[in-house]
Write an enzyme that holds these catalytic residues in place. Structure first.
Site, PDB file in Angstrom:
ATOM      1  N   SER A   1     -14.975  11.899   3.079  1.00 50.96           N
ATOM      2  CA  SER A   1     -14.812  13.335   2.843  1.00 50.96           C
ATOM      3  C   SER A   1     -15.522  14.071   3.964  1.00 50.96           C
ATOM      4  CB  SER A   1     -15.371  13.731   1.474  1.00 50.96           C
ATOM      5  OG  SER A   1     -16.702  13.275   1.309  1.00 50.96           O
TER       6      SER A   1
ATOM      7  N   GLU B   1     -17.369  17.746   5.316  1.00 52.31           N
ATOM      8  CA  GLU B   1     -17.967  19.040   5.013  1.00 52.31           C
ATOM      9  C   GLU B   1     -17.710  20.022   6.144  1.00 52.31           C
ATOM     10  OE1 GLU B   1     -22.009  19.474   3.170  1.00 52.31           O
ATOM     11  OE2 GLU B   1     -22.443  20.475   5.082  1.00 52.31           O
TER      12      GLU B   1
ATOM     13  N   ASP C   1     -31.708  27.335  -1.092  1.00 55.00           N
ATOM     14  CA  ASP C   1     -33.033  27.588  -0.519  1.00 55.00           C
ATOM     15  C   ASP C   1     -33.569  28.925  -0.997  1.00 55.00           C
ATOM     16  OD1 ASP C   1     -32.977  25.213   0.931  1.00 55.00           O
ATOM     17  OD2 ASP C   1     -31.898  26.156   2.593  1.00 55.00           O
TER      18      ASP C   1
ATOM     19  N   PHE D   1     -32.934  21.965  12.769  1.00 49.67           N
ATOM     20  CA  PHE D   1     -32.434  21.950  11.392  1.00 49.67           C
ATOM     21  C   PHE D   1     -33.185  20.925  10.555  1.00 49.67           C
ATOM     22  CE2 PHE D   1     -29.421  20.550   8.091  1.00 49.67           C
ATOM     23  CZ  PHE D   1     -29.165  21.771   7.482  1.00 49.67           C
TER      24      PHE D   1
ATOM     25  N   HIS E   1     -19.651  10.761   3.331  1.00 48.18           N
ATOM     26  CA  HIS E   1     -19.425  12.203   3.426  1.00 48.18           C
ATOM     27  C   HIS E   1     -19.930  12.641   4.805  1.00 48.18           C
ATOM     28  CE1 HIS E   1     -18.744  16.209   1.794  1.00 48.18           C
ATOM     29  NE2 HIS E   1     -19.934  16.589   2.213  1.00 48.18           N
TER      30      HIS E   1
END
Length: 290
Positions: free
Chosen positions: A11, A13, A105, A211, A261
């Site tokens: 999959s 994102e 968050d 990140f 994913h």
């Protein structure tokens, strides 16, 4: 490699672009990624629901363009329970059946309001009351930064599954042994649902480092050495990124993992190359000659 792809499920994102031009470009990205025959796509949701309208627009676009299921990310911070419930009812009424349920968050210095859902486990339970959603939740091989310890983190994951989530998708972790140990610990804790490793092809190493500091993911020294000096060498960087991600997937497949994913960052090139390496055969668009 023969037969490696037979039982694989993947999959992809995506994140919602900020401009109409970006959304148009994303349509081309989705067309390319569709060639790898993903089980579904997912579309992220900005902090505090800041991309709510754009996320919904992209979910609708991808579903219409591909005919494939699209999972709508959904967070509960910054909203009351009544607001969250209304949004969930809207998803159901609009035919959205797949959800990635996340707390989201918290803005610095803020806490969850008393009339809000306090965590993803509460959000999962609320979604199940609205409809029979297919719900994915997050898991953290290196432990969520706010968790008291690894045991508490696993307890919370079990609550999410027990409340009705169908599977857990992991935060990316470049140390494959860390991922495998996490899966073993989850099974020992009584978590039987599928645990799908999240794979992060490295598009921009500097951006990845920034990140990762915020989400608690470790960047191993060896990974930094592999990408050192490649800022201005995109072709070589893409080849290295493909090798790193494909090798991680290969090791996980050897240990019985059959679902992945991919965090594509809306950049299809490396993700498609990894799929090729794993025995999937997506059509690769022709590239301009140098």
């Amino acid at each position: 490699m023969t037969g490696m792809s037979d039982d694989l499920s993947i999959s992809f994102e995506l994140f919602p672009p900020k401009t109409d031009a970006g959304i148009t470009r994303l349509g081309d990205t989705v067309s390319q990624l569709s060639a790898a025959d993903p089980t579904y796509f997912s579309v992220t949701y900005g902090a505090g629901g800041t991309t709510r309208d754009t996320t919904a627009r992209v979910v609708e676009m991808v579903a219409g363009q591909t005919g494939r299921p699209v999972a709508h990310h959904f967070t509960c911070v910054g909203a009351s329970r009544a607001e969250i419930d209304r949004q969930a009812e809207g998803f159901w009424e609009n035919g959205i059946r797949k959800i990635v349920a996340l707390r989201g968050d918290l803005p610095e210095g803020e806490t969850v309001p008393d009339d809000g859902y306090h965590d993803a486990a509460e959000l999962v339970a609320a979604l199940r009351k609205v409809g029979d959603f297919d719900i994915s939740v997050a898991a953290y091989p290196e432990v969520h930064p706010e968790a008291k310890d690894a045991g508490a983190d696993l307890d919370h994951l079990k609550r999410k599954i027990d409340n009705g989530a169908a599977r857990a998708i992991t935060q990316y972790a470049f140390d494959t042994d860390t991922v495998l140990r996490f899966i073993d610990r989850a099974r020992a804790a009584g978590i039987d649902a599928p645990i799908v490793p999240g794979i992060m092809p490295v598009a921009n190493f500097g951006g990845l480092k920034r990140f990762s500091e915020g989400c608690g993911a470790t960047i191993p020294d060896w990974l930094g050495q592999m990408f050192d000096g490649l800022d201005d060498a995109p072709d070589t960087r893409a080849m290295v990124a493909t090798g790193v991600a494909a090798e991680q997937c290969r090791r996980l497949i050897e240990e019985g993992v059959t679902e992945f994913h991919f965090y594509t960052l809306n950049q299809p090139k490396v993700t498609l190359a990894v799929c090729r390496t794993l025995g999937l055969t997506p059509d690769i668009p022709a590239e301009d000659a140098a």
